[in-house]
Design an enzyme around this catalytic site. Structure first.
Site, mmCIF file in Angstrom:
data_model
loop_
_atom_site.group_PDB
_atom_site.id
_atom_site.type_symbol
_atom_site.label_atom_id
_atom_site.label_comp_id
_atom_site.label_asym_id
_atom_site.label_seq_id
_atom_site.Cartn_x
_atom_site.Cartn_y
_atom_site.Cartn_z
ATOM 1 N N CYS A 109 0.812 -1.231 0.000
ATOM 2 C CA CYS A 109 0.000 0.000 0.000
ATOM 3 C C CYS A 109 0.838 1.271 0.000
ATOM 4 O O CYS A 109 0.339 2.342 -0.357
ATOM 5 C CB CYS A 109 -0.958 -0.001 1.184
ATOM 6 S SG CYS A 109 -2.159 -1.328 1.094
ATOM 7 N N HIS A 133 -3.325 7.613 1.695
ATOM 8 C CA HIS A 133 -3.690 6.280 1.220
ATOM 9 C C HIS A 133 -5.104 6.001 1.710
ATOM 10 O O HIS A 133 -5.424 6.230 2.878
ATOM 11 C CB HIS A 133 -2.702 5.254 1.782
ATOM 12 C CG HIS A 133 -3.153 3.839 1.579
ATOM 13 N ND1 HIS A 133 -3.624 3.379 0.370
ATOM 14 C CD2 HIS A 133 -3.213 2.786 2.436
ATOM 15 C CE1 HIS A 133 -3.955 2.102 0.494
ATOM 16 N NE2 HIS A 133 -3.729 1.731 1.738
ATOM 17 N N ASN A 146 -9.991 0.019 -0.607
ATOM 18 C CA ASN A 146 -8.528 0.091 -0.563
ATOM 19 C C ASN A 146 -7.954 -0.526 -1.843
ATOM 20 O O ASN A 146 -8.041 -1.733 -2.044
ATOM 21 C CB ASN A 146 -8.030 -0.660 0.680
ATOM 22 C CG ASN A 146 -6.520 -0.577 0.857
ATOM 23 O OD1 ASN A 146 -5.801 -0.170 -0.052
ATOM 24 N ND2 ASN A 146 -6.042 -0.982 2.023
HETATM 25 O O1 UT7 Z 1 -3.588 -0.336 3.608
HETATM 26 C C1 UT7 Z 1 -3.139 -0.861 4.809
HETATM 27 C C2 UT7 Z 1 -3.867 -2.117 4.999
HETATM 28 N N1 UT7 Z 1 -4.954 -2.219 5.845
HETATM 29 C C3 UT7 Z 1 -5.526 -1.359 6.683
HETATM 30 O O2 UT7 Z 1 -5.204 -0.224 6.790
HETATM 31 C C4 UT7 Z 1 -6.612 -1.921 7.524
HETATM 32 C C5 UT7 Z 1 -6.387 -1.647 8.970
HETATM 33 N N2 UT7 Z 1 -7.439 -2.179 9.815
HETATM 34 C C6 UT7 Z 1 -8.725 -1.786 9.742
HETATM 35 O O3 UT7 Z 1 -9.075 -0.971 8.905
HETATM 36 C C7 UT7 Z 1 -9.704 -2.314 10.771
HETATM 37 O O4 UT7 Z 1 -8.993 -2.999 11.761
HETATM 38 C C8 UT7 Z 1 -10.771 -3.228 10.155
HETATM 39 C C9 UT7 Z 1 -11.709 -2.434 9.293
HETATM 40 C C10 UT7 Z 1 -10.110 -4.332 9.359
HETATM 41 C C11 UT7 Z 1 -11.611 -3.860 11.276
HETATM 42 O O5 UT7 Z 1 -12.162 -2.895 12.095
HETATM 43 P P1 UT7 Z 1 -12.046 -3.026 13.695
HETATM 44 O O6 UT7 Z 1 -12.832 -1.930 14.258
HETATM 45 O O7 UT7 Z 1 -10.572 -3.079 14.006
HETATM 46 O O8 UT7 Z 1 -12.780 -4.370 13.944
HETATM 47 P P2 UT7 Z 1 -12.202 -5.718 14.602
HETATM 48 O O9 UT7 Z 1 -11.244 -6.379 13.703
HETATM 49 O O10 UT7 Z 1 -11.791 -5.387 15.986
HETATM 50 O O11 UT7 Z 1 -13.520 -6.584 14.646
HETATM 51 C C12 UT7 Z 1 -14.674 -6.184 15.380
HETATM 52 C C13 UT7 Z 1 -15.764 -7.216 15.189
HETATM 53 C C14 UT7 Z 1 -15.273 -8.658 15.366
HETATM 54 O O12 UT7 Z 1 -16.293 -9.368 16.036
HETATM 55 P P3 UT7 Z 1 -16.196 -9.642 17.619
HETATM 56 O O13 UT7 Z 1 -14.901 -10.417 17.774
HETATM 57 O O14 UT7 Z 1 -16.144 -8.290 18.244
HETATM 58 O O15 UT7 Z 1 -17.423 -10.418 17.867
HETATM 59 C C15 UT7 Z 1 -15.143 -9.162 13.952
HETATM 60 O O16 UT7 Z 1 -15.331 -10.553 13.869
HETATM 61 O O17 UT7 Z 1 -16.263 -7.139 13.842
HETATM 62 C C16 UT7 Z 1 -16.260 -8.454 13.265
HETATM 63 N N3 UT7 Z 1 -16.051 -8.311 11.828
HETATM 64 C C17 UT7 Z 1 -17.060 -8.082 10.971
HETATM 65 N N4 UT7 Z 1 -18.390 -7.959 11.164
HETATM 66 C C18 UT7 Z 1 -19.149 -7.707 10.082
HETATM 67 C C19 UT7 Z 1 -14.890 -8.347 11.127
HETATM 68 N N5 UT7 Z 1 -15.133 -8.161 9.831
HETATM 69 C C20 UT7 Z 1 -16.470 -7.994 9.704
HETATM 70 C C21 UT7 Z 1 -17.323 -7.738 8.607
HETATM 71 N N6 UT7 Z 1 -18.647 -7.594 8.841
HETATM 72 N N7 UT7 Z 1 -16.869 -7.606 7.350
#
Ligand code: UT7
Length: 325
Positions: A115, A252, A282
């Site tokens: 990225c 980004h 992204n």
């Molecule tokens: O370009 C560089 C590359 N990447 C990035 O910059 C991404 C960096 N990370 C992020 O943007 C965020 O961490 C995410 C968008 C990937 C996730 O957001 P978060 O607020 O950090 O959520 P989380 O991973 O802590 O997950 C929260 C909950 C989990 O459920 P529990 O464990 O709380 O019950 C996940 O299982 O959300 C759940 N979850 C989803 N729910 C619905 C994860 N993905 C999904 C989904 N739909 N697609």
């Protein structure tokens, strides 16, 4: 003291025709439009047609950038393509673009920094130009992340899309101050200790397969917020500029919450931030030139404006550049 700087004289972008909405994804995996929008700001992504390759997307964006700059492909002496999803293992995607543009001299090669790839590629081209090894360069970010996603993993498949963006860089004369036009400073970083927090679980010399993207989202998020603030400060310190001098933050486009956090740290109002993640998700190395193209063409970014670009990605890699448009 006069010196050579490189200036962006044209921008271009390309998004494949097919749009995949959050609701369509929710029909495939356990997610919802509400969750995706709230956590990421993403509303849709574009998906390349089966016959489209990275070089096709790159070429479409490149042609638009060249047309805007009024530069012929044959007059380029450097092409740098940032991509994680090349046409073939080799040769570089850049040489396919080179051939299609009718450029037979100079050099064309790829850069791989995921990225952060566009900022890395821009830095490489800027250094070539400042050292006199090139005078007219094309820098492209082109990605088809749809080809490396695990479409059953809701934690990653909702986040990425396909697209390409390009800029033409040309040598201009500067005085060596931040009043110059062109790229004023660039800053690249990587830390391989974090290679297993965002990666693809396949490769030519490991599994012999393409593999799928894997990510510890929460960890990546934390690092992104910290490292981006650091690398942005570095760019301001290097140029003696203040955050209040920034006309446009073109980050980004990974997650709206990460972008908002960076803008807050800089005390930048929302109307100085170029945000396109909602329309294309992204697109890795393509996201910054895509956003630059949108804001340059709709008249927001004007000659003389100070533009800050920054990115963070797998490796980890992170990078920034400050330029005067
Ligand atoms: O370009 C560089 C590359 N990447 C990035 O910059 C991404 C960096 N990370 C992020 O943007 C965020 O961490 C995410 C968008 C990937 C996730 O957001 P978060 O607020 O950090 O959520 P989380 O991973 O802590 O997950 C929260 C909950 C989990 O459920 P529990 O464990 O709380 O019950 C996940 O299982 O959300 C759940 N979850 C989803 N729910 C619905 C994860 N993905 C999904 C989904 N739909 N697609």
């Amino acid at each position: 003291m006069t010196l050579v700087r490189s200036r962006i004289t044209g921008t271009g972008s390309y998004l494949p025709e097919q749009i995949l909405t959050n609701d369509e994804l929710a029909a495939r995996v356990d997610t919802s439009d509400e969750w995706i929008v709230q956590r990421t700001g993403i509303r849709q992504r574009h998906i390349a047609a089966p016959e489209q390759k990275a070089s096709d997307l790159a070429l479409a964006a490149a042609r638009r950038a060249l047309a805007q700059a009024g530069v012929d492909g044959a007059d380029l002496d450097l092409i740098v393509v940032a991509t994680t999803t090349p046409d073939q293992t080799f040769p570089a995607t850049a040489v396919f673009v080179q051939k299609a543009l009718g450029m037979t001299g100079g050099a064309a090669f790829d850069v791989q920094a995921v990225c952060s790839g566009f900022v890395y590629a821009l830095t490489v081209a800027d250094n070539f130009i400042r050292l006199g090894q090139a005078s007219r360069a094309l820098v492209i970010g082109a990605e088809l992340f749809s080809r490396i996603l695990d479409w059953e993993d809701r934690a990653t498949c909702v986040l990425f899309g396909d697209g390409a963006g390009a800029v033409v860089l040309e040598a201009v004369e500067g005085q060596g101050t931040s009043a110059d036009t062109g790229i004023l400073t660039t800053h690249l970083h990587s830390d391989g200790r974090h290679h297993d927090l965002l990666y693809v679980d396949g490769g030519v010399s490991s599994t012999g397969t393409i593999g799928h993207l894997r990510m510890e989202g929460r960890e990546v998020f934390k690092h992104a917020v910290t490292k981006l603030a650091e690398v942005v400060d570095e760019a301001l310190t290097a140029t003696g500029l203040e955050s209040s001098d920034i006309d446009w933050l073109v980050p980004h486009q990974a997650n709206r919450r990460i972008i908002d956090a960076t803008a807050r740290k800089l005390d930048l109002p929302a109307d100085k931030v170029v945000l396109t993640v909602d329309r294309h998700a992204n697109t890795s190395a393509a996201s910054i030139p895509l956003a630059l193209d949108v804001a340059a063409r709709d008249g927001r970014i004007k000659p003389g404006d100070i533009v800050l670009i920054e990115a963070m990605g797998g490796g980890f890699t992170w990078a920034s550049a400050l330029l005067r448009w």
